[in-house]
Scaffold this motif. Structure first.
Motif, PDB file in Angstrom:
ATOM      1  N   THR A 192       0.832  -1.205   0.000  1.00  0.00           N
ATOM      2  CA  THR A 192       0.000   0.000   0.000  1.00  0.00           C
ATOM      3  C   THR A 192       0.862   1.247   0.000  1.00  0.00           C
ATOM      4  OG1 THR A 192      -1.658  -1.213   1.270  1.00  0.00           O
ATOM      5  CG2 THR A 192      -1.877   1.168   1.202  1.00  0.00           C
ATOM      6  N   LEU A 193       1.877   1.213   0.873  1.00  0.00           N
ATOM      7  CA  LEU A 193       2.766   2.373   0.964  1.00  0.00           C
ATOM      8  C   LEU A 193       3.474   2.603  -0.372  1.00  0.00           C
ATOM      9  CD1 LEU A 193       3.386   4.286   3.288  1.00  0.00           C
ATOM     10  CD2 LEU A 193       5.522   3.038   3.640  1.00  0.00           C
ATOM     11  N   ALA A 194       3.943   1.509  -0.947  1.00  0.00           N
ATOM     12  CA  ALA A 194       4.626   1.622  -2.235  1.00  0.00           C
ATOM     13  C   ALA A 194       3.678   2.154  -3.303  1.00  0.00           C
ATOM     14  CB  ALA A 194       5.174   0.247  -2.647  1.00  0.00           C
ATOM     15  N   ARG A 245       4.017   5.412  -5.584  1.00  0.00           N
ATOM     16  CA  ARG A 245       3.970   5.308  -7.039  1.00  0.00           C
ATOM     17  C   ARG A 245       2.907   6.229  -7.609  1.00  0.00           C
ATOM     18  NH1 ARG A 245       4.574   0.055  -6.858  1.00  0.00           N
ATOM     19  NH2 ARG A 245       2.330  -0.321  -6.959  1.00  0.00           N
ATOM     20  N   GLY A 246       1.728   6.200  -6.953  1.00  0.00           N
ATOM     21  CA  GLY A 246       0.624   7.032  -7.403  1.00  0.00           C
ATOM     22  C   GLY A 246       0.960   8.509  -7.317  1.00  0.00           C
ATOM     23  N   LEU A 247       1.662   8.861  -6.228  1.00  0.00           N
ATOM     24  CA  LEU A 247       2.045  10.256  -6.058  1.00  0.00           C
ATOM     25  C   LEU A 247       3.059  10.666  -7.106  1.00  0.00           C
ATOM     26  CD1 LEU A 247       2.337  10.669  -2.174  1.00  0.00           C
ATOM     27  CD2 LEU A 247       0.694  11.752  -3.700  1.00  0.00           C
ATOM     28  N   ALA A 248       4.027   9.783  -7.330  1.00  0.00           N
ATOM     29  CA  ALA A 248       5.103  10.098  -8.274  1.00  0.00           C
ATOM     30  C   ALA A 248       4.560  10.252  -9.693  1.00  0.00           C
ATOM     31  CB  ALA A 248       6.166   9.001  -8.226  1.00  0.00           C
ATOM     32  N   SER A 249       3.625   9.380 -10.070  1.00  0.00           N
ATOM     33  CA  SER A 249       3.087   9.465 -11.433  1.00  0.00           C
ATOM     34  C   SER A 249       2.109  10.621 -11.579  1.00  0.00           C
ATOM     35  CB  SER A 249       2.392   8.147 -11.798  1.00  0.00           C
ATOM     36  OG  SER A 249       1.172   8.062 -11.100  1.00  0.00           O
ATOM     37  N   GLY A 250       1.671  11.175 -10.450  1.00  0.00           N
ATOM     38  CA  GLY A 250       0.740  12.289 -10.515  1.00  0.00           C
ATOM     39  C   GLY A 250      -0.707  11.846 -10.616  1.00  0.00           C
ATOM     40  N   GLU A 251      -0.931  10.539 -10.830  1.00  0.00           N
ATOM     41  CA  GLU A 251      -2.297  10.048 -11.010  1.00  0.00           C
ATOM     42  C   GLU A 251      -3.137  10.288  -9.763  1.00  0.00           C
ATOM     43  OE1 GLU A 251      -2.669   5.884 -10.860  1.00  0.00           O
ATOM     44  OE2 GLU A 251      -4.455   5.785 -12.120  1.00  0.00           O
ATOM     45  N   LEU A 252      -2.542   9.928  -8.604  1.00  0.00           N
ATOM     46  CA  LEU A 252      -3.260  10.043  -7.341  1.00  0.00           C
ATOM     47  C   LEU A 252      -3.591  11.504  -7.048  1.00  0.00           C
ATOM     48  CD1 LEU A 252      -4.157   7.808  -5.559  1.00  0.00           C
ATOM     49  CD2 LEU A 252      -2.116   8.106  -4.163  1.00  0.00           C
ATOM     50  N   LEU A 253      -2.602  12.361  -7.279  1.00  0.00           N
ATOM     51  CA  LEU A 253      -2.812  13.779  -6.999  1.00  0.00           C
ATOM     52  C   LEU A 253      -3.918  14.340  -7.883  1.00  0.00           C
ATOM     53  CD1 LEU A 253       0.691  15.365  -6.374  1.00  0.00           C
ATOM     54  CD2 LEU A 253      -1.236  15.149  -4.792  1.00  0.00           C
ATOM     55  N   LEU A 254      -3.943  13.886  -9.125  1.00  0.00           N
ATOM     56  CA  LEU A 254      -4.957  14.379 -10.063  1.00  0.00           C
ATOM     57  C   LEU A 254      -6.359  14.037  -9.559  1.00  0.00           C
ATOM     58  CD1 LEU A 254      -5.220  15.673 -12.953  1.00  0.00           C
ATOM     59  CD2 LEU A 254      -5.639  13.330 -13.737  1.00  0.00           C
ATOM     60  N   LEU A 291     -11.834   6.164  -8.631  1.00  0.00           N
ATOM     61  CA  LEU A 291     -10.629   5.333  -8.611  1.00  0.00           C
ATOM     62  C   LEU A 291     -10.869   4.048  -7.815  1.00  0.00           C
ATOM     63  CD1 LEU A 291      -7.896   5.966  -9.911  1.00  0.00           C
ATOM     64  CD2 LEU A 291      -7.061   6.662  -7.668  1.00  0.00           C
ATOM     65  N   VAL A 292     -11.528   4.186  -6.661  1.00  0.00           N
ATOM     66  CA  VAL A 292     -11.850   3.016  -5.837  1.00  0.00           C
ATOM     67  C   VAL A 292     -12.710   2.046  -6.656  1.00  0.00           C
ATOM     68  CG1 VAL A 292     -13.118   2.204  -3.809  1.00  0.00           C
ATOM     69  CG2 VAL A 292     -11.713   4.243  -3.629  1.00  0.00           C
ATOM     70  N   GLN A 293     -13.735   2.597  -7.298  1.00  0.00           N
ATOM     71  CA  GLN A 293     -14.671   1.785  -8.056  1.00  0.00           C
ATOM     72  C   GLN A 293     -13.970   1.088  -9.233  1.00  0.00           C
ATOM     73  OE1 GLN A 293     -17.285   0.376  -7.355  1.00  0.00           O
ATOM     74  NE2 GLN A 293     -19.025   1.742  -7.761  1.00  0.00           N
ATOM     75  N   LEU A 294     -13.138   1.855  -9.935  1.00  0.00           N
ATOM     76  CA  LEU A 294     -12.417   1.321 -11.094  1.00  0.00           C
ATOM     77  C   LEU A 294     -11.510   0.171 -10.691  1.00  0.00           C
ATOM     78  CD1 LEU A 294     -11.668   1.970 -14.178  1.00  0.00           C
ATOM     79  CD2 LEU A 294      -9.667   3.115 -13.193  1.00  0.00           C
ATOM     80  N   ARG A 295     -10.785   0.375  -9.601  1.00  0.00           N
ATOM     81  CA  ARG A 295      -9.837  -0.654  -9.169  1.00  0.00           C
ATOM     82  C   ARG A 295     -10.563  -1.867  -8.614  1.00  0.00           C
ATOM     83  NH1 ARG A 295      -5.223   3.451  -6.763  1.00  0.00           N
ATOM     84  NH2 ARG A 295      -4.409   3.992  -8.807  1.00  0.00           N
ATOM     85  N   ALA A 296     -11.739  -1.620  -8.002  1.00  0.00           N
ATOM     86  CA  ALA A 296     -12.531  -2.755  -7.523  1.00  0.00           C
ATOM     87  C   ALA A 296     -12.945  -3.625  -8.714  1.00  0.00           C
ATOM     88  CB  ALA A 296     -13.757  -2.261  -6.766  1.00  0.00           C
ATOM     89  N   MET A 297     -13.301  -2.994  -9.825  1.00  0.00           N
ATOM     90  CA  MET A 297     -13.710  -3.764 -11.003  1.00  0.00           C
ATOM     91  C   MET A 297     -12.541  -4.556 -11.573  1.00  0.00           C
ATOM     92  SD  MET A 297     -16.271  -1.356 -13.092  1.00  0.00           S
ATOM     93  CE  MET A 297     -17.257  -0.230 -12.205  1.00  0.00           C
ATOM     94  N   ASN A 298     -11.340  -4.021 -11.375  1.00  0.00           N
ATOM     95  CA  ASN A 298     -10.156  -4.723 -11.875  1.00  0.00           C
ATOM     96  C   ASN A 298      -9.540  -5.644 -10.824  1.00  0.00           C
ATOM     97  OD1 ASN A 298     -10.367  -3.418 -14.325  1.00  0.00           O
ATOM     98  ND2 ASN A 298      -9.171  -1.670 -13.591  1.00  0.00           N
ATOM     99  N   TYR A 299     -10.258  -5.844  -9.715  1.00  0.00           N
ATOM    100  CA  TYR A 299      -9.768  -6.687  -8.617  1.00  0.00           C
ATOM    101  C   TYR A 299      -8.370  -6.284  -8.177  1.00  0.00           C
ATOM    102  CZ  TYR A 299     -13.803  -9.310 -10.114  1.00  0.00           C
ATOM    103  OH  TYR A 299     -15.068  -9.648 -10.450  1.00  0.00           O
ATOM    104  N   THR A 306      -4.779  -3.796  -3.821  1.00  0.00           N
ATOM    105  CA  THR A 306      -3.794  -2.813  -3.366  1.00  0.00           C
ATOM    106  C   THR A 306      -4.190  -1.412  -3.845  1.00  0.00           C
ATOM    107  OG1 THR A 306      -2.066  -4.479  -3.444  1.00  0.00           O
ATOM    108  CG2 THR A 306      -1.359  -2.177  -3.423  1.00  0.00           C
ATOM    109  N   GLY A 307      -4.673  -1.353  -5.082  1.00  0.00           N
ATOM    110  CA  GLY A 307      -5.102  -0.064  -5.633  1.00  0.00           C
ATOM    111  C   GLY A 307      -6.232   0.540  -4.812  1.00  0.00           C
ATOM    112  N   ILE A 308      -7.179  -0.311  -4.376  1.00  0.00           N
ATOM    113  CA  ILE A 308      -8.282   0.183  -3.551  1.00  0.00           C
ATOM    114  C   ILE A 308      -7.734   0.749  -2.237  1.00  0.00           C
ATOM    115  CG2 ILE A 308     -10.381  -0.423  -2.304  1.00  0.00           C
ATOM    116  CD1 ILE A 308     -10.870  -2.639  -4.286  1.00  0.00           C
TER     117      ILE A 308
END
Lengths: 265, 275, 272
Positions: free
Chosen positions: B56-58, B62-71, B222-230, B233-235
């Motif tokens: 999760t921490l990683a 990763r999400g922060l570095a790619s900017g995806e999470l911040l977006l 994002l939560v919903q999308l990652r849940a659909m992709n099982y 960790t993303g959730i």
């Protein structure tokens, strides 16, 4: 109108609304008359529940009267109708209540400047006056403290100079030094006498403490039990300037004290 | 009001220093224990069910570095913030406007009570129907939720007005305007803040729920999308980010309150005064 | 302010009656105005955004007659009540267990308080992943939401119990369980009721939102399913019934609270 009177109370009366319909509504004050000379420090004592606060409320025009009149200089105050009341009669009558009523969101100095600000009179000169009053009562260094950071005595002082700062010709005081310890109280009394000696305001000072009434006043009125009216009047001939601590043992004081106590009891 | 603050502080009693230190130690041990338990669970059940703390921490980094999470986080935070203002400002202003209109206030009362009690989150599909799946529907949902909370807390602030202070000001010849500005408003500010403090988590919650239902961006999406992709960790990562926003929001409101209400005695002294 | 208050004090009884009439008339007028605004909106914006009020009324009548609406309401209520009871049980039990060890309380409390900040609704997809698509994920959501409300109230309530009362009971030789039952639980009642008033409506809300996201019955399902089919009449119908349900629960709780805690001053609590 009596010569030299700045404030004249004539036949003032107050009754509260009856608790139940048809019941007799009780009189709190009835046929109360006295006058106050310009520059006089008049003290009023009376048993608790005698309507002392109600009396001051009516003079300050924050409460209606059921009869009688209050004259300030030649002006008759409109006391009958709640909507016509003019609290403080356009800055002519200052009122220091039992609670200090400091604004908790303003600092000590902010509270002192408050009346000047709402009256639109805040300028360099009035600000300097506020500052000198702050220093005169020993609050220098506490200007930026909020009320909850001040001691009880300091709050009382702030409340006192908040009224002095805008210089109303008459100041009403309702047991202003009630809730402080005896030592602080003596200091506050001395402060008041000193400031009064410098400015010679007209002060009406209500208290239930007979010693305080004698120590401060030029004249003391004793109120009767409800319905309150003036029971007697005593001239206090103890010379000024007075020493609050030393006064208690003077023979005139003791005589007056016993006479008044007999009347209040 | 008093009850609310008790609930929040839990009636905390200042402990002696030694006791506090041992309590800190206990808390640290507890944290280690919880993390260990989490790790063991994820090892035992597999990361498909429970992501590991490290993953999760990683993922967070990763999400922060790619900017995806911040977006996505900035969408959610933006919706919550705009809705907060859209609902909160009229809600704080209305009771002041109604101060001199007791009849109008009384007329509005049952409607406001109804709005306050109604399940506003259930309106999410309606707002999506009206405003589409973009930011507008989320702002509307957040705004409606915040409005009723702040309206009632401001109203109680105005009702709690200390009439002795008003009388004092009137004796000093303050006019109606000065009384409103110097006495009524500052006296109501603590109550407004109570409303804002309560409304803050709801505003972020409201935005996330609307995103869960229908959106193409934001942390709820994002939560919903990652849940659909099982992607468990993303959730976890998205949930952690959402929690961070809630904490950030709470911190902001508290900091603003501490600054604006620095005239207030510390909470402990107030509790003693009440007692 | 004081002048105004006195004026209203002095105001005679006929004046008060006239004022009450004015307020009643105003409320009815405002309600009529809202319905009228809805009608106008329906006529101008079209059925897609605002269904005709009459169409919604007809739909409510039809679905009630067919039994669909009562059934969906029952499904939502049943779910809410079960979830509520689960959350309540945990919310009461945990603080009483924690009470046995002050040390454990000190260590655990900050984490529970911090976890209040986790947006619970966002956990639904995770619950679905873990517990499937039946009632279980919704029950977890409802239970969790209720748990926090009850836990915080009961926890604060226990802290507020007069410590001297507890000491006295101990000195008198009362066992821990007697203390828990007699002394603490008695003092807790007002706190518990305050929590109940917040938690029960919230449980219904949570059930509806859970049904938005998973399941094939219940009021939440009606609302969200209608939206997906662009059936705005269905959306309005579901929302109206859901709102009426929650407001009715609020009213019942309000009345019960007033009866049980009649001695306490009335205040409208600052919570959803």
């Amino acid at each position: 109108m009596a010569a030299g009177a700045i404030l004249e109370i004539r036949g003032l009366a107050k009754r509260f609304r009856a608790r139940a319909p048809g019941a007799e509504s009780p009189w709190i004050i009835r046929d109360l008359s006295f006058s106050v000379r310009e520059g006089e420090l008049l003290t009023i004592v009376g048993p608790s529940g005698a309507g002392k606060t109600t009396l001051l409320n009516m003079i300050a025009q924050t409460d209606t009267a059921s009869g009688g009149e209050v004259r300030f200089r030649a002006q008759v105050a409109p006391l009958g109708d709640a909507k016509a009341l003019r609290p403080g009669l356009s800055r002519q009558i200052g009122y220091i209540t039992q609670d200090d009523n400091l604004l908790p969101w303003r600092t000590c100095l902010g509270n002192v400047l408050f009346p000047l600000e709402v009256q639109g009179r805040l300028d360099g000169q009035t600000r300097a006056r506020a500052q000198s009053l702050v220093e005169a009562v020993g609050l220098a260094g506490f200007e930026n403290h909020y009320p909850h950071e001040l001691s009880g005595g300091m709050r009382k002082r702030t409340s006192l100079i908040r009224t002095l700062v805008y210089d109303p010709p008459v100041i009403l005081m309702d047991e202003p030094f009630g809730a402080v310890d005896a030592q602080t109280r003596a200091l506050l009394q001395a402060d008041l006498l000193r400031l009064w000696g410098e400015g010679r305001k007209t002060i009406v000072f209500v208290t239930h403490d007979i010693a305080e009434a004698i120590a401060l006043g030029d004249r003391t009125l004793v109120l009767s039990r409800a319905p309150a009216s003036v029971k007697s009047e005593h001239l206090i001939s103890i010379p000024r300037p007075r020493d609050i601590g030393g006064i208690l043992t003077r023979p005139e004081f003791v005589t007056l004290y016993q006479a008044i106590r007999a009347e209040v009891a | 009001m008093a009850r609310r603050s008790e609930v929040e502080t839990g009636g905390a009693v200042p402990a002696p220093a030694a006791q506090r230190r041992s309590q800190r130690l206990d808390q640290a041990l507890e944290l280690v224990f919880l993390l260990a338990l989490w790790q063991v669970l994820s090892l035992w059940l597999g990361t498909y069910w429970i992501s590991s703390p490290l993953a999760t921490l990683a993922g967070l980094f990763r999400g922060l570095a790619s900017g995806e999470l911040l977006l996505h986080a900035s969408y959610t935070a933006g919706e919550a913030a705009i809705g907060f203002l859209v609902g909160g400002i009229p809600a704080a202003a209305l009771p002041f406007a109604l101060r001199r209109m007791p009849v109008m206030t009384a007329i509005l009362d049952p409607f406001m009570v109804g709005g306050y009690g109604a399940p506003k989150l259930a309106l999410a599909p309606l707002f999506i129907l009206w405003f589409g799946i973009g930011i507008e529907s989320k702002v509307a949902l957040v705004g409606v939720t915040v409005f009723f909370i702040v309206y009632f807390s401001t109203l109680s602030g105005i009702r709690a007005l200390d009439t002795r202070l008003v009388q004092m000001a009137q004796v000093m010849d303050a006019n109606e305007h000065a009384v409103a500005r110097h006495i009524v408003f500052p006296g109501a500010v603590p109550y407004i803040f109570t409303g804002l403090r309560i409304a803050m988590p709801y505003s972020i919650g409201g935005a996330v729920i609307a995103e869960l239902i229908s959106a193409n961006r934001g942390l709820g999406y994002l939560v919903q999308l990652r849940a659909m992709n099982y992607d468990t960790t993303g959730i976890f990562v998205a949930l952690a980010a959402t929690t961070c926003i809630v904490f950030l929001g709470n911190w902001l409101v508290n900091a603003l309150e501490r600054f604006l209400l620095r005239w207030r005695p510390p909470a402990d002294a107030m509790l003693q005064a009440d007692a | 302010m004081s002048a105004l208050e006195q004026a209203s004090l002095v105001e005679s009884a006929p004046g008060m009656n006239r004022r009450r009439l004015l307020v009643m008339a105003g409320r009815i007028g405002l309600a009529a105005l809202l319905v009228l605004a809805w009608q106008v909106a329906a006529d101008t914006a079209g059925d897609l955004y605002f269904p005709q009020p009459l169409a919604v009324a007809r739909r409510i009548a039809e679905d009630t007659a067919s039994g669909a609406l009562p059934w969906n309401t029952y499904v939502t209520l049943r779910l809410s009540v079960i979830g509520f009871l689960l959350g309540c049980a945990a919310g009461i039990l945990v603080p009483f267990l924690l009470r046995l060890s002050p040390r454990l309380t000190g260590a655990v409390e900050p984490y529970i308080m911090a976890s209040v900040g986790v947006p619970k609704y966002a956990l639904i997809p995770l619950f679905i992943l873990w517990f499937g698509i039946d009632d279980a994920p919704k029950l977890w959501l409802i239970g969790l939401l209720v748990f926090y409300v009850v836990f915080i109230a009961v926890f604060a309530g226990i802290r507020n119990v007069d410590a001297r009362l507890v000491t006295m009971a101990r000195v008198l030789g009362a066992s821990e369980s007697v203390i828990s039952r007699r002394v603490i639980w008695k003092s807790l009642t007002p706190f518990f009721f305050a929590a109940l008033k917040i938690a029960l409506p919230r449980a219904v809300s949570a059930a509806i939102i859970g049904e938005f996201l998973v399941g094939n019955a219940g009021l939440g399902f009606v609302i969200e399913n209608s939206r997906q089919q662009v059936d705005s009449t269905g959306v309005f119908t579901g929302i109206l019934v859901a709102t009426a349900l929650v407001l009715a629960i609020n009213a019942v709780l309000e009345r019960a609270d007033r009866r049980v805690n009649a001695w306490r001053p009335v205040d409208r609590h600052m919570e959803i």
